[in-house]
Structures are given as C-alpha cells and as structure tokens.
Design a protein around this motif. Structure first.
Motif, PDB file in Angstrom:
ATOM      1  N   ALA A   1       0.679  -1.317   0.163  1.00 60.66           N
ATOM      2  CA  ALA A   1       0.057   0.087  -0.121  1.00 60.66           C
ATOM      3  C   ALA A   1       1.119   1.257  -0.026  1.00 60.66           C
ATOM      4  N   THR A   2       2.223   1.089   0.657  1.00 59.85           N
ATOM      5  CA  THR A   2       2.932   2.411   0.912  1.00 59.85           C
ATOM      6  C   THR A   2       3.197   2.558  -0.804  1.00 59.85           C
ATOM      7  N   GLN A   3       3.788   1.620  -1.368  1.00 61.25           N
ATOM      8  CA  GLN A   3       4.473   1.891  -2.833  1.00 61.25           C
ATOM      9  C   GLN A   3       3.515   2.056  -3.886  1.00 61.25           C
ATOM     10  N   HIS A   4       2.047   1.692  -3.376  1.00 61.94           N
ATOM     11  CA  HIS A   4       0.939   2.150  -4.168  1.00 61.94           C
ATOM     12  C   HIS A   4       0.898   3.739  -4.005  1.00 61.94           C
ATOM     13  N   HIS A   5       1.231   4.419  -3.139  1.00 60.96           N
ATOM     14  CA  HIS A   5       0.996   5.880  -2.855  1.00 60.96           C
ATOM     15  C   HIS A   5       2.317   6.602  -3.348  1.00 60.96           C
ATOM     16  N   PHE A   6       3.379   5.802  -3.052  1.00 58.35           N
ATOM     17  CA  PHE A   6       4.747   6.441  -3.197  1.00 58.35           C
ATOM     18  C   PHE A   6       5.628   5.396  -3.737  1.00 58.35           C
ATOM     19  N   PRO A   7       5.791   5.053  -5.256  1.00 59.08           N
ATOM     20  CA  PRO A   7       6.537   4.089  -5.761  1.00 59.08           C
ATOM     21  C   PRO A   7       8.171   3.950  -5.111  1.00 59.08           C
ATOM     22  N   THR A   8       8.513   5.083  -4.964  1.00 58.82           N
ATOM     23  CA  THR A   8      10.040   5.038  -4.617  1.00 58.82           C
ATOM     24  C   THR A   8      10.417   5.707  -3.246  1.00 58.82           C
ATOM     25  N   ARG A   9      11.460   5.444  -2.614  1.00 57.97           N
ATOM     26  CA  ARG A   9      11.775   6.038  -1.361  1.00 57.97           C
ATOM     27  C   ARG A   9      12.008   7.576  -1.349  1.00 57.97           C
TER      28      ARG A   9
ATOM     29  N   ASP B   1      10.338   9.429  -3.666  1.00 54.80           N
ATOM     30  CA  ASP B   1       9.117   9.995  -3.767  1.00 54.80           C
ATOM     31  C   ASP B   1       8.446  10.061  -2.293  1.00 54.80           C
ATOM     32  N   LEU B   2       8.467   9.253  -1.486  1.00 60.11           N
ATOM     33  CA  LEU B   2       7.856   9.153  -0.372  1.00 60.11           C
ATOM     34  C   LEU B   2       8.671  10.346   0.367  1.00 60.11           C
ATOM     35  N   ILE B   3       9.799  10.542   0.497  1.00 62.59           N
ATOM     36  CA  ILE B   3      10.544  11.503   1.352  1.00 62.59           C
ATOM     37  C   ILE B   3      10.338  12.860   0.978  1.00 62.59           C
ATOM     38  N   THR B   4      10.337  13.130  -0.370  1.00 59.84           N
ATOM     39  CA  THR B   4      10.138  14.508  -0.746  1.00 59.84           C
ATOM     40  C   THR B   4       8.439  14.970  -0.618  1.00 59.84           C
ATOM     41  N   ALA B   5       7.785  14.131  -0.604  1.00 56.32           N
ATOM     42  CA  ALA B   5       6.284  14.167  -0.385  1.00 56.32           C
ATOM     43  C   ALA B   5       6.263  14.667   1.019  1.00 56.32           C
ATOM     44  N   ALA B   6       6.798  13.845   1.660  1.00 53.12           N
ATOM     45  CA  ALA B   6       6.617  14.191   3.279  1.00 53.12           C
ATOM     46  C   ALA B   6       7.054  15.395   3.659  1.00 53.12           C
ATOM     47  N   LEU B   7       8.191  16.042   3.115  1.00 51.81           N
ATOM     48  CA  LEU B   7       8.863  17.068   3.546  1.00 51.81           C
ATOM     49  C   LEU B   7       7.846  18.332   2.835  1.00 51.81           C
ATOM     50  N   ASP B   8       7.369  18.151   1.837  1.00 52.03           N
ATOM     51  CA  ASP B   8       6.434  19.186   1.082  1.00 52.03           C
ATOM     52  C   ASP B   8       5.188  19.223   2.092  1.00 52.03           C
ATOM     53  N   TYR B   9       4.633  18.066   2.591  1.00 54.28           N
ATOM     54  CA  TYR B   9       3.574  18.272   3.312  1.00 54.28           C
ATOM     55  C   TYR B   9       3.686  18.712   4.482  1.00 54.28           C
ATOM     56  N   MET B  10       4.564  18.351   5.245  1.00 48.73           N
ATOM     57  CA  MET B  10       4.859  19.143   6.563  1.00 48.73           C
ATOM     58  C   MET B  10       5.110  20.394   6.403  1.00 48.73           C
ATOM     59  N   PHE B  11       5.943  20.851   5.370  1.00 45.67           N
ATOM     60  CA  PHE B  11       6.325  22.257   5.123  1.00 45.67           C
ATOM     61  C   PHE B  11       4.992  23.200   4.923  1.00 45.67           C
ATOM     62  N   ASP B  12       3.961  22.586   4.214  1.00 46.54           N
ATOM     63  CA  ASP B  12       3.092  23.335   3.626  1.00 46.54           C
ATOM     64  C   ASP B  12       2.080  23.385   5.128  1.00 46.54           C
ATOM     65  N   ASN B  13       2.196  22.332   6.097  1.00 45.18           N
ATOM     66  CA  ASN B  13       1.301  22.218   7.098  1.00 45.18           C
ATOM     67  C   ASN B  13       1.603  23.463   8.305  1.00 45.18           C
ATOM     68  N   ARG B  14       3.264  23.365   8.459  1.00 48.73           N
ATOM     69  CA  ARG B  14       3.814  24.422   9.097  1.00 48.73           C
ATOM     70  C   ARG B  14       3.823  25.810   8.879  1.00 48.73           C
ATOM     71  N   MET B  15       3.496  26.086   7.549  1.00 47.63           N
ATOM     72  CA  MET B  15       3.249  27.572   7.234  1.00 47.63           C
ATOM     73  C   MET B  15       2.010  27.883   7.323  1.00 47.63           C
ATOM     74  N   ALA B  16       1.053  26.727   7.182  1.00 45.50           N
ATOM     75  CA  ALA B  16      -0.556  27.120   7.553  1.00 45.50           C
ATOM     76  C   ALA B  16      -0.761  27.250   8.963  1.00 45.50           C
ATOM     77  N   GLN B  17      -0.114  26.529   9.792  1.00 42.42           N
ATOM     78  CA  GLN B  17      -0.192  26.803  11.394  1.00 42.42           C
ATOM     79  C   GLN B  17       0.455  28.103  11.658  1.00 42.42           C
ATOM     80  N   ALA B  18       1.586  28.552  11.195  1.00 35.93           N
ATOM     81  CA  ALA B  18       2.071  29.807  11.260  1.00 35.93           C
ATOM     82  C   ALA B  18       1.165  30.903  10.859  1.00 35.93           C
ATOM     83  N   ARG B  19       0.599  30.873   9.865  1.00 37.36           N
ATOM     84  CA  ARG B  19      -0.498  31.889   9.740  1.00 37.36           C
ATOM     85  C   ARG B  19      -1.757  31.713  10.683  1.00 37.36           C
ATOM     86  N   VAL B  20      -1.970  30.690  11.196  1.00 36.13           N
ATOM     87  CA  VAL B  20      -3.310  30.698  12.249  1.00 36.13           C
ATOM     88  C   VAL B  20      -2.632  31.484  13.584  1.00 36.13           C
TER      89      VAL B  20
END
Length: 205
Positions: A50-58, A60-79
C-alpha cells in the motif's frame, strides 16, 4: 447492525497522511539511512504494498513528506499570527516562532535529507527546487508576520538575515541544548531588527 465504511477516497487520504507523518518522524529520530520504505510502513501501520502504491520510490515518499509537513507548518504559522502581540514584543515573538521551526522535528528531518542530497546528484536534483520553494514561502511568511516593507532593499535583506540566523540557531541545537544562549541572541536581534527595518504603514480601522 450495519457497519458504516469510510469512503475509499477518505481512507486513501488518511493512509497517505499517516505515511507522510511517519516519514518525518523516522527521519528526525533514525536518520536518512534507516528511513526505509519498510520502516516507515511499519511505523505507519500500513503494508509495504500500500505504501508503494502511494509512493513508488523512497525518494517519492521522502520528498512528498517534506513538502506536506512544510505546507502544514506554514499554514499553522498563519493561524498563530492572530495571537502575536500587535506592538511592542511582536518582533521577538515572531523570531522565537521562526527559531522554533528550525529547532523542531521538521527541520531535523529536512537536515537529514539535505545532507544526503549533497552527496547524491539525483536526490539533489529533486531537493533543490523544494528547498527553493521552502525559502521563498518562509521568507514571505516572515515578512507578513514582522509587518515589514519587503520592497525596501535593506528591510528585505534584514528579513533574510533573520531567516539565516534562525537556521543557524537550529543547527547549533542539533547536538546540544543551546536554549540559554539562543534566547539572549533572539532578544538582541529583535532589538536590532526593530531599529533598522522599514514597517508597512498602518491604517486606522
């Protein structure tokens, strides 16, 4: 009794989120080498398939994680901006929040990836655009929180110096608790910033 099943799209979104959050935690706690797809999947409670269905390579997984967490952190900063003091003390409060970002889990995870990318041209090619995005968005967020006129060249550079200072303090905190010295530096830099930057004009409501 009828069992209400969660829609497939929602299940997929939740699974993806668990994987991304587990990736950040693994990077921060275990480091780059130990953050494999299998380790992340186990921590997230998701099958490797299931993991590789979402993220075929390591990568892919790691860069998506960084992007996701950064966007969340910036949204939190605005709040969080709504709780900042309006006048005296605002600059120091903003710098404290910026430094907290660079001493937190997200930065420790990113640092692992940045270090690995320095020695891996293929990974570097993926990470540099991400780092450029992070830098632009973080700068804009700092400008907004500090209420600075970013069109003024000197003020623009001072905001960038603030970001560089926060990053440096984050690096100093990686191996040892540097909080006592860090707090002194933050107060001193806030005083300097207040005396040097050009603020946006305020309007009476």
């Amino acid at each position: 009794m009828t069992t209400v099943r969660e829609p497939k799209q929602d299940r997929s979104r939740v699974t993806r989120q668990r994987l991304l959050e587990a990736t950040i935690d693994c990077l921060a706690e275990l480091g780059w080498a130990a953050t494999t797809v299998a380790v992340v999947a186990e921590r997230a409670g998701v099958s490797r398939g299931a993991t590789q269905h979402h993220f075929p390579t390591r990568e892919d997984l790691i860069t998506a994680a960084l992007d996701y967490m950064f966007d969340n952190r910036m949204a939190q900063a605005r709040v969080e901006a709504t709780a900042l003091p309006a006048g005296e003390g605002r600059t120091e409060a903003v710098i404290v929040r910026l430094v907290e970002y660079f001493t937190g889990t997200m930065f420790k995870a990113a640092l692992q990836v940045w270090t690995a990318a320095a020695a891996d041209p293929a990974l570097k090619e993926r990470i540099v655009p991400l780092e450029n995005k992070f830098g632009r968005v973080a700068h804009r967020t700092a400008v907004h929180l500090l209420q600075v006129d970013d069109k003024d060249p000197a003020s623009h550079q001072l905001v960038q110096a603030t970001m560089d200072l926060a990053r440096g303090l984050g690096l100093a905190d990686v191996l040892t608790d540097d909080s006592a010295r860090r707090n002194i530096i933050i107060r001193q830099w806030a005083t300097t910033l207040d005396s040097r930057v050009k603020r946006l004009p305020t309007t009476d409501s």
